[in-house]
Motif scaffolding. Sequence first.
Motif, mmCIF file in Angstrom:
data_model
loop_
_atom_site.group_PDB
_atom_site.id
_atom_site.type_symbol
_atom_site.label_atom_id
_atom_site.label_comp_id
_atom_site.label_asym_id
_atom_site.label_seq_id
_atom_site.Cartn_x
_atom_site.Cartn_y
_atom_site.Cartn_z
ATOM 1 N N TYR A 65 37.105 45.337 43.174
ATOM 2 C CA TYR A 65 38.474 45.182 42.658
ATOM 3 C C TYR A 65 38.520 45.563 41.176
ATOM 4 C CZ TYR A 65 42.656 42.869 40.888
ATOM 5 O OH TYR A 65 43.840 42.611 40.247
ATOM 6 N N ILE A 66 37.549 45.061 40.407
ATOM 7 C CA ILE A 66 37.514 45.395 38.975
ATOM 8 C C ILE A 66 37.209 46.891 38.821
ATOM 9 C CG2 ILE A 66 36.279 44.977 36.798
ATOM 10 C CD1 ILE A 66 35.985 42.064 37.677
ATOM 11 N N GLY A 67 36.435 47.447 39.720
ATOM 12 C CA GLY A 67 36.242 48.901 39.766
ATOM 13 C C GLY A 67 35.190 49.442 38.820
ATOM 14 N N ARG A 68 34.383 48.595 38.212
ATOM 15 C CA ARG A 68 33.308 49.100 37.367
ATOM 16 C C ARG A 68 32.161 48.082 37.347
ATOM 17 N NH1 ARG A 68 37.806 48.184 34.700
ATOM 18 N NH2 ARG A 68 37.870 46.332 33.400
ATOM 19 N N TYR A 69 30.996 48.568 36.950
ATOM 20 C CA TYR A 69 29.789 47.739 36.917
ATOM 21 C C TYR A 69 29.564 47.063 38.268
ATOM 22 C CZ TYR A 69 30.679 48.301 31.931
ATOM 23 O OH TYR A 69 30.938 48.828 30.710
ATOM 24 N N ILE A 70 29.585 47.874 39.328
ATOM 25 C CA ILE A 70 29.379 47.321 40.670
ATOM 26 C C ILE A 70 27.975 46.704 40.734
ATOM 27 C CG2 ILE A 70 29.353 47.854 43.160
ATOM 28 C CD1 ILE A 70 32.041 48.511 41.896
ATOM 29 N N GLY A 71 27.889 45.480 41.137
ATOM 30 C CA GLY A 71 26.604 44.800 41.246
ATOM 31 C C GLY A 71 26.492 43.622 40.289
ATOM 32 N N LEU A 72 27.267 43.689 39.211
ATOM 33 C CA LEU A 72 27.171 42.648 38.174
ATOM 34 C C LEU A 72 27.583 41.277 38.727
ATOM 35 C CD1 LEU A 72 26.604 42.174 35.175
ATOM 36 C CD2 LEU A 72 28.950 42.784 34.671
ATOM 37 N N ASN A 73 28.818 41.212 39.281
ATOM 38 C CA ASN A 73 29.259 39.943 39.867
ATOM 39 C C ASN A 73 28.563 39.682 41.190
ATOM 40 O OD1 ASN A 73 31.364 38.764 38.123
ATOM 41 N ND2 ASN A 73 32.322 40.750 38.405
ATOM 42 N N THR B 28 28.125 52.912 37.600
ATOM 43 C CA THR B 28 29.558 52.659 37.810
ATOM 44 C C THR B 28 30.215 52.086 36.562
ATOM 45 O OG1 THR B 28 28.995 50.486 38.692
ATOM 46 C CG2 THR B 28 29.291 52.246 40.283
ATOM 47 N N GLY B 29 29.724 52.478 35.392
ATOM 48 C CA GLY B 29 30.242 51.946 34.132
ATOM 49 C C GLY B 29 31.633 52.454 33.800
ATOM 50 N N MET B 30 32.098 52.109 32.583
ATOM 51 C CA MET B 30 33.433 52.493 32.107
ATOM 52 C C MET B 30 33.632 54.001 32.221
ATOM 53 S SD MET B 30 35.127 49.923 30.554
ATOM 54 C CE MET B 30 34.758 48.235 30.139
ATOM 55 N N GLY B 31 34.737 54.400 32.777
ATOM 56 C CA GLY B 31 35.102 55.812 32.785
ATOM 57 C C GLY B 31 34.418 56.635 33.863
ATOM 58 N N SER B 32 33.468 56.045 34.604
ATOM 59 C CA SER B 32 32.801 56.827 35.644
ATOM 60 C C SER B 32 33.713 56.873 36.876
ATOM 61 C CB SER B 32 31.463 56.196 36.008
ATOM 62 O OG SER B 32 31.669 54.899 36.485
ATOM 63 N N GLU B 33 33.682 58.008 37.560
ATOM 64 C CA GLU B 33 34.522 58.137 38.748
ATOM 65 C C GLU B 33 33.631 58.102 39.986
ATOM 66 O OE1 GLU B 33 38.212 60.811 38.310
ATOM 67 O OE2 GLU B 33 36.807 61.486 36.782
ATOM 68 N N LYS B 150 45.020 60.200 34.887
ATOM 69 C CA LYS B 150 43.601 60.517 35.072
ATOM 70 C C LYS B 150 42.748 59.582 34.196
ATOM 71 C CE LYS B 150 43.881 64.773 33.620
ATOM 72 N NZ LYS B 150 45.247 64.740 33.163
ATOM 73 N N VAL B 151 41.469 59.452 34.583
ATOM 74 C CA VAL B 151 40.538 58.665 33.765
ATOM 75 C C VAL B 151 40.414 59.334 32.399
ATOM 76 C CG1 VAL B 151 38.099 58.044 33.529
ATOM 77 C CG2 VAL B 151 39.245 57.706 35.693
ATOM 78 N N ASN B 152 40.323 58.530 31.358
ATOM 79 C CA ASN B 152 40.197 58.970 29.960
ATOM 80 C C ASN B 152 41.490 59.460 29.338
ATOM 81 O OD1 ASN B 152 37.643 58.252 29.298
ATOM 82 N ND2 ASN B 152 36.709 60.188 29.902
ATOM 83 N N ASP B 153 42.624 59.346 30.029
ATOM 84 C CA ASP B 153 43.903 59.688 29.395
ATOM 85 C C ASP B 153 44.161 58.689 28.256
ATOM 86 O OD1 ASP B 153 44.510 61.819 30.951
ATOM 87 O OD2 ASP B 153 46.013 60.815 32.203
ATOM 88 N N PRO B 154 44.556 59.170 27.075
ATOM 89 C CA PRO B 154 44.879 58.219 26.000
ATOM 90 C C PRO B 154 46.164 57.454 26.319
ATOM 91 C CG PRO B 154 44.703 60.472 25.191
ATOM 92 C CD PRO B 154 44.720 60.558 26.667
ATOM 93 N N VAL B 155 46.268 56.247 25.784
ATOM 94 C CA VAL B 155 47.451 55.424 26.030
ATOM 95 C C VAL B 155 48.049 55.016 24.680
ATOM 96 C CG1 VAL B 155 48.294 53.330 27.123
ATOM 97 C CG2 VAL B 155 46.390 54.561 28.133
ATOM 98 N N VAL B 156 49.366 55.223 24.524
ATOM 99 C CA VAL B 156 50.016 54.858 23.269
ATOM 100 C C VAL B 156 51.192 53.925 23.566
ATOM 101 C CG1 VAL B 156 49.398 57.012 22.099
ATOM 102 C CG2 VAL B 156 51.544 56.878 23.326
ATOM 103 N N ALA B 157 51.570 53.140 22.580
ATOM 104 C CA ALA B 157 52.804 52.361 22.687
ATOM 105 C C ALA B 157 53.791 53.040 21.741
ATOM 106 C CB ALA B 157 52.553 50.928 22.298
ATOM 107 N N GLY B 163 44.830 52.496 23.790
ATOM 108 C CA GLY B 163 43.481 52.580 24.380
ATOM 109 C C GLY B 163 43.373 53.795 25.261
ATOM 110 N N LYS B 164 42.505 53.693 26.276
ATOM 111 C CA LYS B 164 42.350 54.811 27.204
ATOM 112 C C LYS B 164 42.217 54.302 28.637
ATOM 113 C CE LYS B 164 37.371 55.005 26.706
ATOM 114 N NZ LYS B 164 36.192 55.737 26.368
ATOM 115 N N VAL B 165 42.540 55.186 29.580
ATOM 116 C CA VAL B 165 42.473 54.838 30.989
ATOM 117 C C VAL B 165 41.005 54.829 31.422
ATOM 118 C CG1 VAL B 165 43.102 55.572 33.312
ATOM 119 C CG2 VAL B 165 44.726 55.855 31.441
ATOM 120 N N ILE B 166 40.574 53.748 32.095
ATOM 121 C CA ILE B 166 39.177 53.707 32.545
ATOM 122 C C ILE B 166 39.036 53.727 34.067
ATOM 123 C CG2 ILE B 166 38.041 52.723 30.525
ATOM 124 C CD1 ILE B 166 38.355 49.987 31.871
ATOM 125 N N SER B 167 40.056 53.296 34.791
ATOM 126 C CA SER B 167 39.997 53.402 36.265
ATOM 127 C C SER B 167 41.385 53.766 36.749
ATOM 128 C CB SER B 167 39.619 52.098 36.936
ATOM 129 O OG SER B 167 38.606 51.451 36.261
#
Lengths: 170, 288
Positions: A65-73, B28-33, B150-157, B163-167
């Motif tokens: 659901y969180i979609g990242r760091y699969i395995g951590l929880n 499966t870290g930040m920004g990975s697809e 898309k992942v990594n698209d910048p986000v503005v107010a 920030g940026k899109v991560i998932s």
Amino acid sequence: MKRYFIMFVIFLVALSLPGTLFHYLSWAGIKPDLPMLWAIYLALHHRPSQGIGYGFIVGLFTDLYIGRYIGLNTITFAVVGFLISFLQQRWYKENIPLTMVLVFIATALGQTLLVLIAKAAGLHWFVGEALQIIIGIAFYNSLLVPITYPLIHRAFTSGCLYKKTEFEQR
Amino acid sequence: MGKKLNPMGIAVVIFALVLITMTAIRLTGMGSEFPNPVGQAMHRILVPLERTIWYIGDGIKDNLRAIFSFRTVKAENEELRRQVEQLKSDNLELKQKILAGLRYEELDKGVFQSPTLDKYEKIGAVVINRNPTAWYQTITVNKGSKDGVKVNDPVVANLGLVGKVISVYPTSADILLILDGEGQVGALVRNNKGKAIYGVLSGTYKREGRLTSSGSLEMDFRQDDEVNVGDLVLTSGLGGVYPKDIPIGVVVGTRLDPSGLLKTALIDPIVDFDSLEEVYLVSIPEGS
């Protein structure tokens, strides 16, 4: 089958509430870890071999659901599930204050493990105030016990989550 | 009599599990697809529920605020009534100017004007979830891959960088706020002589007083760099994610490193992250 469906629905609610309802009820940015609380409740009502399995599944779905760091929880919840289901055999499950203490200890251990695994995996987590966050989440989770646990415990012992024995099924 | 457990076997299983978990976490870290159909299905089920809770919560919060500040609202109301009479007379004279103003408003669609951002398409989105866990500074918005996010698209107010899109999911997307230590931004500070000093800005995500969950921003410089309180911090365009010259914040203080080599600028973000309700996702074409 119905039992598993109800468990999954409760899990979905536990997943969505921290980011919505508890945003308004957060204290200094700290909110409860409801999926972990649900994994603890599940483990409290099952044998160690099942507790580890429930912890694993709840953790895996939380990660997906969180979609990242699969395995951590996944691994954290599995360890918490195992510990709790091991302890529950020697614990008074009907006693609310004792369950609060158990939830506090289990959540604190789980969150500590989460941070340790994250650091071991090389994630750039800000851990300067990790202790405060861990205690905060554990405290919040244990505060929710008097509100949620009586309902869940009743459901497991005589309600919709009660698992009939083979004898009763016959 | 149960089967005897082999300690060596258990140790091998635990070692293998730890190894698999560490690898999975890294991959499966930040920004990975990676394909995540289960996660997408769960998001599809939960987004309507989360949106409803969010709207109800906002409604309750706004109404409570009105009740608690009733005295202020009443005094303000009386003052405004007096002013209305005065303004009625000015109104006719100003109508001509208002009409002219409306024409300009057509041109200005509400997003802040930046020469670098104007050439990109922007997608407006509503915040439907914040920080699913206490460990991240993220928000979830109601636009996803179906809307071209898309992942990594910048986000503005409307004021500056968020920030940026991560998932990305079909109907929602997760955004990592710049306040989170995980996301770093290539930034520059313009000092009072207009000179740009480049650096990397990072979030600290510290907790301050009660009932607020605000993080702050920091940037490291050499000690002889001229950075002063009040200097504006903008994106530098280096690093490939954020376009150049998006406002980020204002320098509110500096702190000397004990070694005497560096100094850290404390930066107050322009965007009020705690009351963020709408954001714009900037769609940057591939390869630009």
